[in-house]
Design a protein around this motif. Structure first.
Motif, PDB file in Angstrom:
ATOM      1  N   SER A 205       5.602 -14.848   4.153  1.00 37.09           N
ATOM      2  CA  SER A 205       6.224 -13.647   4.713  1.00 37.09           C
ATOM      3  C   SER A 205       6.244 -12.519   3.688  1.00 37.09           C
ATOM      4  N   LYS A 206       6.473 -12.866   2.425  1.00 35.48           N
ATOM      5  CA  LYS A 206       6.475 -11.860   1.374  1.00 35.48           C
ATOM      6  C   LYS A 206       5.064 -11.330   1.140  1.00 35.48           C
ATOM      7  N   VAL A 207       4.078 -12.215   1.196  1.00 32.93           N
ATOM      8  CA  VAL A 207       2.681 -11.804   1.053  1.00 32.93           C
ATOM      9  C   VAL A 207       2.309 -10.842   2.178  1.00 32.93           C
ATOM     10  N   ASN A 208       2.703 -11.191   3.401  1.00 35.74           N
ATOM     11  CA  ASN A 208       2.380 -10.374   4.565  1.00 35.74           C
ATOM     12  C   ASN A 208       3.001  -8.988   4.472  1.00 35.74           C
ATOM     13  N   GLN A 209       4.275  -8.923   4.090  1.00 35.68           N
ATOM     14  CA  GLN A 209       4.944  -7.628   3.950  1.00 35.68           C
ATOM     15  C   GLN A 209       4.290  -6.777   2.870  1.00 35.68           C
ATOM     16  N   GLY A 210       3.911  -7.431   1.769  1.00 32.61           N
ATOM     17  CA  GLY A 210       3.236  -6.707   0.696  1.00 32.61           C
ATOM     18  C   GLY A 210       1.877  -6.192   1.123  1.00 32.61           C
ATOM     19  N   MET A 211       1.160  -6.980   1.927  1.00 34.94           N
ATOM     20  CA  MET A 211      -0.158  -6.566   2.407  1.00 34.94           C
ATOM     21  C   MET A 211      -0.051  -5.331   3.303  1.00 34.94           C
ATOM     22  N   ILE A 212       0.962  -5.292   4.147  1.00 32.98           N
ATOM     23  CA  ILE A 212       1.148  -4.145   5.041  1.00 32.98           C
ATOM     24  C   ILE A 212       1.413  -2.879   4.227  1.00 32.98           C
ATOM     25  N   LYS A 213       2.304  -2.987   3.240  1.00 34.35           N
ATOM     26  CA  LYS A 213       2.606  -1.830   2.387  1.00 34.35           C
ATOM     27  C   LYS A 213       1.369  -1.388   1.615  1.00 34.35           C
ATOM     28  N   MET A 214       0.629  -2.360   1.122  1.00 35.77           N
ATOM     29  CA  MET A 214      -0.562  -2.054   0.342  1.00 35.77           C
ATOM     30  C   MET A 214      -1.639  -1.407   1.206  1.00 35.77           C
ATOM     31  N   TYR A 215      -1.782  -1.859   2.444  1.00 34.05           N
ATOM     32  CA  TYR A 215      -2.793  -1.296   3.343  1.00 34.05           C
ATOM     33  C   TYR A 215      -2.474   0.165   3.651  1.00 34.05           C
ATOM     34  N   LYS A 216      -1.207   0.453   3.874  1.00 36.27           N
ATOM     35  CA  LYS A 216      -0.809   1.832   4.148  1.00 36.27           C
ATOM     36  C   LYS A 216      -1.091   2.731   2.952  1.00 36.27           C
ATOM     37  N   ALA A 217      -0.836   2.209   1.750  1.00 37.82           N
ATOM     38  CA  ALA A 217      -1.004   3.019   0.539  1.00 37.82           C
ATOM     39  C   ALA A 217      -2.456   3.123   0.094  1.00 37.82           C
ATOM     40  N   GLU A 218      -3.181   2.005   0.143  1.00 37.64           N
ATOM     41  CA  GLU A 218      -4.521   1.958  -0.440  1.00 37.64           C
ATOM     42  C   GLU A 218      -5.649   2.277   0.546  1.00 37.64           C
ATOM     43  N   VAL A 219      -5.348   2.268   1.842  1.00 36.86           N
ATOM     44  CA  VAL A 219      -6.383   2.577   2.833  1.00 36.86           C
ATOM     45  C   VAL A 219      -5.968   3.786   3.672  1.00 36.86           C
ATOM     46  N   LEU A 220      -4.917   3.646   4.460  1.00 39.97           N
ATOM     47  CA  LEU A 220      -4.512   4.727   5.357  1.00 39.97           C
ATOM     48  C   LEU A 220      -3.999   5.948   4.603  1.00 39.97           C
ATOM     49  N   GLY A 221      -3.499   5.740   3.377  1.00 42.38           N
ATOM     50  CA  GLY A 221      -2.944   6.846   2.614  1.00 42.38           C
ATOM     51  C   GLY A 221      -3.895   7.445   1.602  1.00 42.38           C
ATOM     52  N   LYS A 222      -5.156   7.044   1.615  1.00 36.97           N
ATOM     53  CA  LYS A 222      -6.117   7.540   0.635  1.00 36.97           C
ATOM     54  C   LYS A 222      -7.009   8.627   1.241  1.00 36.97           C
ATOM     55  N   LEU A 223      -6.970   9.800   0.647  1.00 42.25           N
ATOM     56  CA  LEU A 223      -7.787  10.913   1.126  1.00 42.25           C
ATOM     57  C   LEU A 223      -9.284  10.602   1.120  1.00 42.25           C
ATOM     58  N   PRO A 224      -9.829   9.972   0.059  1.00 41.54           N
ATOM     59  CA  PRO A 224     -11.270   9.692   0.066  1.00 41.54           C
ATOM     60  C   PRO A 224     -11.722   8.844   1.243  1.00 41.54           C
ATOM     61  N   ILE A 225     -10.795   8.055   1.807  1.00 42.73           N
ATOM     62  CA  ILE A 225     -11.112   7.242   2.978  1.00 42.73           C
ATOM     63  C   ILE A 225     -10.868   8.026   4.257  1.00 42.73           C
ATOM     64  N   MET A 226      -9.686   8.614   4.368  1.00 45.09           N
ATOM     65  CA  MET A 226      -9.289   9.232   5.630  1.00 45.09           C
ATOM     66  C   MET A 226      -9.975  10.572   5.892  1.00 45.09           C
ATOM     67  N   GLN A 227     -10.555  11.197   4.853  1.00 46.50           N
ATOM     68  CA  GLN A 227     -11.247  12.470   5.114  1.00 46.50           C
ATOM     69  C   GLN A 227     -12.516  12.251   5.935  1.00 46.50           C
ATOM     70  N   HIS A 228     -12.994  11.015   5.991  1.00 42.87           N
ATOM     71  CA  HIS A 228     -14.177  10.701   6.786  1.00 42.87           C
ATOM     72  C   HIS A 228     -13.799  10.189   8.181  1.00 42.87           C
ATOM     73  N   PHE A 229     -12.500  10.037   8.447  1.00 43.00           N
ATOM     74  CA  PHE A 229     -12.037   9.430   9.697  1.00 43.00           C
ATOM     75  C   PHE A 229     -11.971  10.473  10.808  1.00 43.00           C
ATOM     76  N   MET A 230     -12.420  10.106  12.002  1.00 42.63           N
ATOM     77  CA  MET A 230     -12.420  11.041  13.116  1.00 42.63           C
ATOM     78  C   MET A 230     -11.102  10.982  13.894  1.00 42.63           C
TER      79      MET A 230
END
Length: 307
Positions: A205-230
């Motif tokens: 459960s702790k791993v899962n919660q950490g993964m969700i936070k990390m995904y938001k920060a390292e993928v959804l919150g990264k401009l180099p990734i999201m600037q290409h998103f439609m």
């Protein structure tokens, strides 16, 4: 559809590309075929008026055609495609379990095939300081799948017998097994220190919660990734901040400098473009390609000398 595309890969063999150890040009033929046949593949499944918009997320989920690379941003496009299917009523909440355990698992299987066949370059890879050269979500979903398992614990990833036995049933262990097959260093501590650190958690459960936070920060919150998103009518953008000073690069994109919002407190400072100049990809050797380079005439994947 994913099964059909897997068969399509078999009809488009990689071209002789001895000058490069990653990024086989034959991938572009696969990409073009998917783009061209999208309407036919989903005829009768997706409403006609939504085909054009939804097709963008689907085709982008296999990688970038020009750079012949793949990363977590492309993986995010596949999830956006699934979200679109839910928004237009093709999928419902009752399908969620099957969406992950059947559709998403099939997608990962297809992507592994593409990575091996066309030696896709990792897009924006963090090297050893990342979960995987290409993927993130299998770890997030995998931690959810093992959420309340009585016997398999986070530290079990170090037990090779457990990994071999249960990798067929659990995504997280399948990812660990895959990493171990392409990197020769004996310990995760050396080639995947982040996964090694995560294994110290006592419960999933702790791993899962950490993964969700990390995904938001390292993928959804990264401009180099999201600037290409439609963003369109199905997935539209809300909020945002005013653009600060910008500068143009040779790549043709605009890279934002630091912008401050709110009252200027530390947590309100966003270093937009802090990943610069990685947004358009940097030459990151493909671990899979490096292995294949030494074994062009062999069908089986061989580990690379990571160390």
């Amino acid at each position: 559809v994913l099964s059909t595309l897997s068969n399509l890969v078999d009809t488009i063999p990689p071209t002789e590309n001895s000058k490069s150890r990653f990024g086989n040009p034959a991938f572009r033929d696969f990409y073009d075929k998917v783009q061209k046949d999208f309407d036919q593949l989903f005829q009768g499944i997706i409403p006609t008026d939504a085909l054009k918009e939804v097709s963008v997320y689907f085709t982008e989920s296999f990688g970038n055609r020009r750079r012949i690379d793949y990363g977590t941003g492309h993986e995010a496009n596949f999830m956006a495609w699934l979200l679109c299917l839910e928004k237009i009523g093709v999928l419902t909440i009752k399908d969620d379990q099957a969406v992950v355990l059947r559709i998403f698992v099939s997608y990962i299987s297809l992507m592994r095939k593409l990575q091996f066949e066309y030696w896709l370059e990792p897009a924006g890879s963090h090297g050893v300081w990342g979960l995987d050269d290409y993927h993130f979500l299998p770890f997030l979903f995998g931690a959810s799948q093992l959420f309340d398992h009585k016997y398999i614990k986070p530290k079990s990833i170090h037990d090779h017998e457990v990994v071999d036995e249960f990798s067929k049933d659990y995504m997280y262990l399948a990812c660990i097994k895959f990493i171990n097959t392409v990197k020769t260093t004996a310990s995760l501590r050396w080639h995947s220190p982040m996964l090694d650190d995560i294994s110290a958690c006592r419960v999933w459960s702790k791993v899962n919660q950490g993964m969700i936070k990390m995904y938001k920060a390292e993928v959804l919150g990264k401009l180099p990734i999201m600037q290409h998103f439609m963003f369109g009518s199905l997935i539209h953008f809300e909020g945002g901040i005013e653009q600060a000073t910008t500068m143009h690069d040779d790549c043709g994109h605009v890279h934002n400098k630091t912008a401050v919002v709110g009252d200027g407190n530390k947590e309100d400072v966003f270093a937009l473009g802090q990943e610069y100049p990685d947004c358009c990809g940097i030459p990151v050797p493909s671990a899979i390609a490096a292995a294949g380079l030494k074994n062009r005439d062999k069908m089986t994947a061989r580990p690379i000398p990571f160390d």
